[in-house]
Design a protein around this motif. Structure first.
Motif, short mmCIF file in Angstrom:
data_model
loop_
_atom_site.label_atom_id
_atom_site.label_comp_id
_atom_site.label_asym_id
_atom_site.label_seq_id
_atom_site.Cartn_x
_atom_site.Cartn_y
_atom_site.Cartn_z
N ARG A 132 50.20 33.95 38.17
CA ARG A 132 49.29 32.91 38.94
C ARG A 132 48.07 33.53 39.24
O ARG A 132 47.30 33.02 39.98
CB ARG A 132 50.12 32.55 40.22
N LEU A 133 47.72 34.73 38.86
CA LEU A 133 46.77 35.61 39.41
C LEU A 133 45.67 35.81 38.35
O LEU A 133 46.06 35.66 37.15
CB LEU A 133 47.15 36.76 40.17
N GLU A 134 44.49 36.05 38.73
CA GLU A 134 43.48 36.27 37.88
C GLU A 134 43.34 37.90 37.63
O GLU A 134 42.62 38.47 38.36
CB GLU A 134 42.14 35.72 38.40
N ILE A 135 44.29 38.33 36.46
CA ILE A 135 44.21 39.72 36.18
C ILE A 135 42.92 40.26 36.12
O ILE A 135 42.74 41.54 36.63
CB ILE A 135 45.17 39.89 35.02
N ASP A 136 41.88 39.75 35.58
CA ASP A 136 40.66 40.28 35.10
C ASP A 136 39.92 40.88 36.61
O ASP A 136 39.57 41.99 36.62
CB ASP A 136 39.79 39.53 34.50
N LYS A 137 40.15 39.99 37.46
CA LYS A 137 39.51 40.21 38.61
C LYS A 137 40.28 41.42 39.55
O LYS A 137 39.77 42.14 40.30
CB LYS A 137 38.93 39.11 39.50
N GLY A 182 46.96 38.39 45.58
CA GLY A 182 45.76 37.65 45.58
C GLY A 182 44.80 37.82 46.48
O GLY A 182 43.62 37.73 46.38
N SER A 183 45.26 37.86 47.73
CA SER A 183 44.56 38.29 48.97
C SER A 183 44.03 39.82 49.10
O SER A 183 43.19 39.78 49.66
CB SER A 183 45.51 37.91 50.21
N ASP A 184 45.24 40.46 48.55
CA ASP A 184 44.77 42.07 48.66
C ASP A 184 45.33 42.82 47.30
O ASP A 184 46.21 43.09 47.68
CB ASP A 184 45.50 42.54 49.88
N PRO A 185 44.16 43.05 46.54
CA PRO A 185 44.69 43.75 45.31
C PRO A 185 45.19 44.89 45.30
O PRO A 185 45.95 45.42 44.59
CB PRO A 185 43.30 43.61 44.53
N HIS A 186 44.93 45.75 46.54
CA HIS A 186 45.46 47.05 46.68
C HIS A 186 46.83 47.06 47.34
O HIS A 186 47.53 48.03 47.45
CB HIS A 186 44.31 47.86 47.62
N GLU A 223 38.90 45.22 40.56
CA GLU A 223 38.98 45.38 42.27
C GLU A 223 39.72 46.96 42.28
O GLU A 223 39.61 47.70 43.19
CB GLU A 223 39.58 44.34 42.90
N ASN A 224 40.93 46.76 41.28
CA ASN A 224 41.84 47.82 41.66
C ASN A 224 42.36 48.36 40.07
O ASN A 224 43.27 48.18 39.78
CB ASN A 224 43.08 47.44 42.33
#
Length: 137
Positions: free
Chosen positions: A59-64, A99-103, A68-69
């Motif tokens: 469900r997530l945009e892995i590329d972004k 999705g809210s916090d990639p870290h 980011e991380n």
């Protein structure tokens, strides 16, 4: 590290390959944050990692997220952190939280990731002379 680049002319190709693998990510930013991706990382292995991440987080945009991380590219460490997150917070929707916090997921420490002053085991906790030892779980 120029020793890992056999031919400097390969760098643009590797950047283009990085963009193919993570099309919605900024390949230059990824390369700056993790130079190994263009200096020596095997692009077939990187494609396998991207496929694994897409399977793990459909469900997530892995590329972004990777942009980011980039530490998410360490699949083994990511899986360990995910298991620890599930253990600590079983009701957490990990995909939504990431999705809210990639870290977020990699903030869960365990074993060798622990800061040296953290007690690793209950036995070590009992031997600890810390006056607040009674408050540890």
């Amino acid at each position: 590290d120029s020793r890992r680049v056999r031919n400097i002319d390969d760098i643009p190709y590797k950047l283009m390959r990085l963009k193919e693998i993570f099309p919605k990510a900024n390949a230059s930013l990824l390369a700056i944050r993790n130079p190994e991706l263009v200096l020596g990382f095997d692009s077939d292995h990187l494609q396998w990692i991207a496929d694994e991440l897409n399977e793990m987080f459909p469900r997530l945009e892995i590329d972004k997220l990777v942009e980011e991380n980039p530490s998410m590219l360490d699949i083994e460490e990511l899986r360990v952190a995910m298991e620890e997150a599930k253990r600590i917070m079983p009701n957490l929707d990990l995909q939504k939280a990431m999705g809210s916090d990639p870290h977020l997921v990699l903030s869960f420490q365990r074993g060798t990731q622990l800061i040296p002053y953290d007690p690793v085991s209950p036995e070590e906790r009992q031997q600890d002379e810390d006056e607040y030892n009674q408050f540890y779980s």
